[in-house]
Design an enzyme around this catalytic site. Structure first.
Site, mmCIF file in Angstrom:
data_model
loop_
_atom_site.group_PDB
_atom_site.id
_atom_site.type_symbol
_atom_site.label_atom_id
_atom_site.label_comp_id
_atom_site.label_asym_id
_atom_site.label_seq_id
_atom_site.Cartn_x
_atom_site.Cartn_y
_atom_site.Cartn_z
ATOM 1 N N GLU A 152 0.771 -1.350 0.116
ATOM 2 C CA GLU A 152 -0.011 -0.029 0.043
ATOM 3 C C GLU A 152 0.918 1.288 0.034
ATOM 4 O O GLU A 152 1.672 1.448 0.959
ATOM 5 C CB GLU A 152 -0.972 -0.132 1.415
ATOM 6 C CG GLU A 152 -1.642 1.077 1.466
ATOM 7 C CD GLU A 152 -2.596 1.248 2.598
ATOM 8 O OE1 GLU A 152 -2.373 0.556 3.648
ATOM 9 O OE2 GLU A 152 -3.629 1.792 2.448
ATOM 10 N N GLU A 158 3.938 9.417 6.908
ATOM 11 C CA GLU A 158 4.077 8.405 7.558
ATOM 12 C C GLU A 158 5.440 7.524 7.043
ATOM 13 O O GLU A 158 5.938 6.623 8.090
ATOM 14 C CB GLU A 158 2.644 7.365 7.255
ATOM 15 C CG GLU A 158 1.424 7.997 7.775
ATOM 16 C CD GLU A 158 0.287 7.187 7.790
ATOM 17 O OE1 GLU A 158 0.481 5.802 8.409
ATOM 18 O OE2 GLU A 158 -0.849 7.531 7.334
ATOM 19 N N ASP A 185 -5.094 3.307 -1.738
ATOM 20 C CA ASP A 185 -6.027 4.008 -0.856
ATOM 21 C C ASP A 185 -6.094 5.305 -1.042
ATOM 22 O O ASP A 185 -5.146 6.193 -1.374
ATOM 23 C CB ASP A 185 -5.224 3.854 0.605
ATOM 24 C CG ASP A 185 -5.904 4.449 1.982
ATOM 25 O OD1 ASP A 185 -6.560 5.417 1.699
ATOM 26 O OD2 ASP A 185 -5.810 3.976 2.955
ATOM 27 N N HIS A 188 -4.476 8.188 0.919
ATOM 28 C CA HIS A 188 -2.879 8.588 0.475
ATOM 29 C C HIS A 188 -2.696 9.077 -0.782
ATOM 30 O O HIS A 188 -1.969 9.859 -1.166
ATOM 31 C CB HIS A 188 -2.272 7.311 0.723
ATOM 32 C CG HIS A 188 -2.327 6.678 2.201
ATOM 33 N ND1 HIS A 188 -1.815 7.348 3.216
ATOM 34 C CD2 HIS A 188 -2.797 5.513 2.646
ATOM 35 C CE1 HIS A 188 -1.947 6.572 4.432
ATOM 36 N NE2 HIS A 188 -2.477 5.534 3.888
ATOM 37 N N HIS A 211 -8.650 0.736 -0.857
ATOM 38 C CA HIS A 211 -9.476 1.392 0.307
ATOM 39 C C HIS A 211 -9.825 2.713 -0.115
ATOM 40 O O HIS A 211 -9.114 3.411 -0.516
ATOM 41 C CB HIS A 211 -8.065 1.684 1.393
ATOM 42 C CG HIS A 211 -7.677 0.454 2.069
ATOM 43 N ND1 HIS A 211 -6.398 0.550 2.886
ATOM 44 C CD2 HIS A 211 -8.166 -0.626 2.211
ATOM 45 C CE1 HIS A 211 -6.554 -0.404 3.533
ATOM 46 N NE2 HIS A 211 -7.294 -1.361 3.150
ATOM 47 N N ARG A 217 -10.321 11.952 5.525
ATOM 48 C CA ARG A 217 -9.997 10.356 5.948
ATOM 49 C C ARG A 217 -11.438 10.073 6.835
ATOM 50 O O ARG A 217 -11.510 9.232 7.585
ATOM 51 C CB ARG A 217 -9.034 10.081 6.943
ATOM 52 C CG ARG A 217 -8.384 8.827 6.705
ATOM 53 C CD ARG A 217 -7.045 8.277 7.273
ATOM 54 N NE ARG A 217 -6.768 6.950 6.502
ATOM 55 C CZ ARG A 217 -5.541 6.606 6.677
ATOM 56 N NH1 ARG A 217 -4.794 6.804 7.683
ATOM 57 N NH2 ARG A 217 -5.233 5.413 5.955
ATOM 58 N N GLU A 246 -11.793 2.296 4.915
ATOM 59 C CA GLU A 246 -10.812 2.379 5.979
ATOM 60 C C GLU A 246 -10.915 3.924 6.170
ATOM 61 O O GLU A 246 -10.055 4.712 5.809
ATOM 62 C CB GLU A 246 -9.456 2.110 5.465
ATOM 63 C CG GLU A 246 -8.551 1.938 6.572
ATOM 64 C CD GLU A 246 -7.104 1.877 6.106
ATOM 65 O OE1 GLU A 246 -6.496 1.001 6.828
ATOM 66 O OE2 GLU A 246 -6.388 2.642 5.116
HETATM 67 C C1 LER Z 1 -3.479 1.426 6.226
HETATM 68 O O1 LER Z 1 -4.094 0.959 5.565
HETATM 69 C C2 LER Z 1 -3.183 2.763 5.997
HETATM 70 O O2 LER Z 1 -3.844 3.451 5.158
HETATM 71 C C3 LER Z 1 -1.907 3.473 6.711
HETATM 72 O O3 LER Z 1 -2.444 4.936 6.782
HETATM 73 C C4 LER Z 1 -1.744 2.888 7.874
HETATM 74 O O4 LER Z 1 -0.670 3.702 8.619
HETATM 75 MN MN MN Z 2 -4.966 2.132 3.878
#
Ligand code: LER
Ligand code: MN
Length: 269
Positions: A152, A158, A185, A188, A211, A217, A246
């Site tokens: 991912e 992060e 995702d 992100h 995701h 978020r 998520e």
């Molecule tokens: C986990 O799926 C994710 O999106 C991250 O932000 C975890 O730190």
């Molecule tokens: Mn994610």
């Protein structure tokens, strides 16, 4: 395309898990809302009673399309790129431990922060090399059971290791395993990818999991991401996997789950 939502089997610190705590009660709620599956966040599969867990999901007609592994980083500090070899080995071992359960459920194993960050004193190139090596080992260990792995892309705040989908596609080429793909995702991607739709098109058949969360978020519909366009693009590339929610449990977990499925239904019918 099918729908799922992330659920932790244990209390977790990670804030974007909508449902934590009482497993069976949460599975029941998710099933009643009409989701097809639950994505499980599992820290250590050796501490989980797989039969009991699957008895609950199956009783409520839910599939398990993906397993999140990030708690092993968050709670135990395991990673593919730790300067300590024993920690790197433990991280690889932990992913391999997920394979039997993933094989039973058809779940993809998610490598999120388990890849690690570039720790002080480690060169980026060295960390990248350790990550490629670990992913090759894990993909090879999962392949005989038909299990797929995804990395991912995670935003720069992060980790500095693979932030965008195009970067992940380069990594997939470097790893060179058919059972290794990308998890996109939207939270992100909204930070890192120049165009979310273009990234999805570029990923094509290497996109194994998705995701959904909005720009803030929160649940899809609470921010400014154009989910109609993303679902259209997923259809266009022939994506047949799951869209997994998520999102942060905001304003609360139940509202998040209800609003998410309501938004998804507008585009998936
Ligand atoms: C986990 O799926 C994710 O999106 C991250 O932000 C975890 O730190
Ligand atoms: Mn994610």
């Amino acid at each position: 395309m099918k729908t799922s939502i992330v659920l932790s089997t244990h209390q977790a610190r990670f804030s974007a898990v909508a449902f934590k705590g009482d497993f069976e009660a949460n599975v029941l709620k998710i099933a009643e809302l009409g989701y097809d599956g639950v994505e499980l966040a599992i820290r250590d599969p050796n501490l989980v009673d797989a039969d009991a867990l699957l008895a609950v999901t199956e009783a409520h007609g839910l599939s398990v399309p993906a397993i999140g592994t990030g708690q092993a980083w968050g709670e135990e500090g395991l990673s593919f790129t730790d300067p300590e070899e024993s920690v790197r080995k433990a991280a690889i071992g932990r992913v391999c431990d997920h394979v039997p359960f993933a094989a039973r459920t058809g779940a993809v194993i998610i490598i999120g922060l388990l890849r690690g960050i570039v720790k002080p004193g480690v060169e980026h190139e060295q960390a990248y090399g350790w990550m490629v090596d670990a992913l090759q080992r894990c993909s090879a260990a999962a392949a005989p059971d038909g299990v797929r792995l995804v990395l991912e892309p995670i935003n720069r705040y992060e980790t500095s290791l693979v932030n965008s989908v195009p970067e992940c596609l380069e990594l997939i080429d470097a790893v060179g395993a058919d059972n290794f793909g990308v998890l996109a995702d939207t939270f992100h991607m909204n930070i890192e990818d120049a165009s979310m739709a273009d990234s999805l098109r570029q990923a094509g058949s290497r996109l194994f999991h998705v995701h959904f969360a909005d720009s803030n978020r929160w649940y899809p519909g609470a921010g400014h991401i154009d989910f109609a366009d993303l679902v259209r693009t997923l259809r266009e590339i022939g994506y047949g996997g799951y869209i997994s929610i998520e999102a942060m449990p905001m304003p609360d977990a139940d509202t998040c789950a209800v609003e998410s499925i309501r938004t998804l239904r507008q585009f998936l019918c």
